[in-house]
Design an enzyme around this catalytic site. Structure first.
Site: not given
Ligand code: PLP
Length: 373
Positions: A71, A178, A199, A236, A326
């Site tokens: 993210t 992914q 990771a 850090t 659902c």
């Molecule tokens: N992008 C994709 C395609 C993901 O599947 C994910 C994880 O859910 C993320 C970004 C976010 O990664 P992170 O959990 O390291 O922030």
């Protein structure tokens, strides 16, 4: 039997990664910025990890920047191109991860950019002709498209897209969260400017990821402070996480073919069993024939019991995830499933496999599914 079929959400940490992280935690505590021996030792571990990751991806170590997660890597790129480079038009798709879509929505709301979504077909494949049309229509633009979708496993023809962007002189970012650790990715062969990775998706620890920035690009950091990561990411360093991530990448690269064969076999077997045992099952996106070899996304028949399917599977020790109302007991259909031509009333589940899953687990799951539907 405890079964974990939710590896697209996160993966268990490899034992060898835990061991290395543990010994690093025990022995190395220096701040990598310190000039004394403790600091220098920590710094060496970080730079060796960078080299390992760069070598595997055929990149230069100077192009790898450690972050706290995927993210953050995604946010770093979007903030940098919008705030720093003044990009006004972002070309993307509606089925990107929320780390992209929500960030872009915030920027669009603030009036700084306009978001242009590529057309998708019923299966969620990006319409490459429309992508080209958007690139040709909008000046001062930037393309961000994920390599593999985390819910339906669709794979972007990334080489073609990267060449299209390069031809039109448009910067291209791909969220490869992914796919890194699952394919032999050679960044020397793909004209991509920025790549995000995390990771915990390839049996490494949570809370660490990296951003690849092609050497020809210069961007501003997201987080300001100390001079870590060559002034690109202050704070850090997560020494243990970084060491663990590099080890996980190394293990993934070393066993890539073996793991791919095993997981592909397991996926094909599970698909065949699902077709045989579940009436009117539908596979979503490209998850039946093409797509990421770890993911199956399918819609199941709606029954009285299927309302609470995920909970009932969980009670039986089986962890999977859902994408529709659902199956998960929630009222939300995921934005990815929403974008497809899929019956939204049916429960949708995602199975995502790793090297640790077995054929026995698949059998156990299918039998339980039959009982719970
Ligand atoms: N992008 C994709 C395609 C993901 O599947 C994910 C994880 O859910 C993320 C970004 C976010 O990664 P992170 O959990 O390291 O922030």
């Amino acid at each position: 039997m405890d079964i974990y079929f939710d590896n697209a959400a996160t993966t268990p940490i490899d034992k060898d990664v835990i061991e290395l992280m543990h010994s690093t935690l025990m022995d190395k505590f220096g701040n990598p910025s310190s000039i004394h021996r403790y600091g220098r030792e920590a710094k060496v571990l970080i730079e060796n990890s960078r080299k390992t990751i760069a070598e595997i991806l055929k990149a230069s170590p100077s192009e790898i920047f450690f972050t706290s997660c995927g993210t953050e890597a995604n946010n770093t790129v979007l903030y940098a191109v919008i705030n720093g480079l003044g990009v006004k038009n972002i070309i993307t798709s509606t089925i990107e991860h929320h780390a992209i879509t929500h960030t872009l929505a915030m920027f669009e709301k603030s009036g700084l950019i306009k978001v242009h979504n590529t057309k998708l077909n019923d299966r969620g494949q990006v319409d490459i002709n429309h992508l080209e049309e958007l690139i040709e229509t909008y000046d001062n633009s930037f393309v961000t498209l994920m390599h593999a979708n985390n819910e339906i496993g669709n794979l972007l023809p990334i080489k073609d897209v990267s060449e299209l962007c390069a031809e039109h002189n448009v910067l291209f970012h791909s969220d490869m969260v992914q796919t890194i650790g699952k394919y032999d990715i050679n960044l020397n062969n793909i004209k991509v400017d920025f790549v995000s990775s995390s990771a915990h998706k390839f049996h490494g620890p949570k809370g660490v990821g990296f951003l690849y920035i092609n050497g020809k690009n210069k961007i501003e950091p997201l987080i300001y402070g100390g001079g870590q990561e060559r002034n690109m990411r202050a704070g850090t360093e997560n020494l243990y996480g970084i060491v663990g991530m590099a080890k996980a990448m190394e293990i993934a690269a070393m066993n890539m073919e073996h793991n791919q064969n095993h997981i592909m076999g397991l996926k094909s077997y599970a698909i065949a069993q699902l077709k045989e045992n579940v009436e009117n099952i539908q596979f979503n996106g490209d998850s039946e024939n093409k797509g990421l070899y770890t993911i199956i996304n399918c819609s199941l028949p709606k029954t009285e019991k299927s309302e609470m399917l995920l909970y009932n599977l969980d009670i039986e020790g089986i962890a999977v995830s859902g994408g529709s109302a659902c199956a998960s007991g929630s009222t939300n259909v995921s934005h990815v499933i929403n974008a497809l031509n899929v019956n939204k009333d049916k429960p949708t589940i995602r199975l995502s496999f790793s090297k640790y899953n077995t054929f026995e687990e698949a059998d156990f799951f299918i039998n339980m599914l039959k009982k719970l539907l």
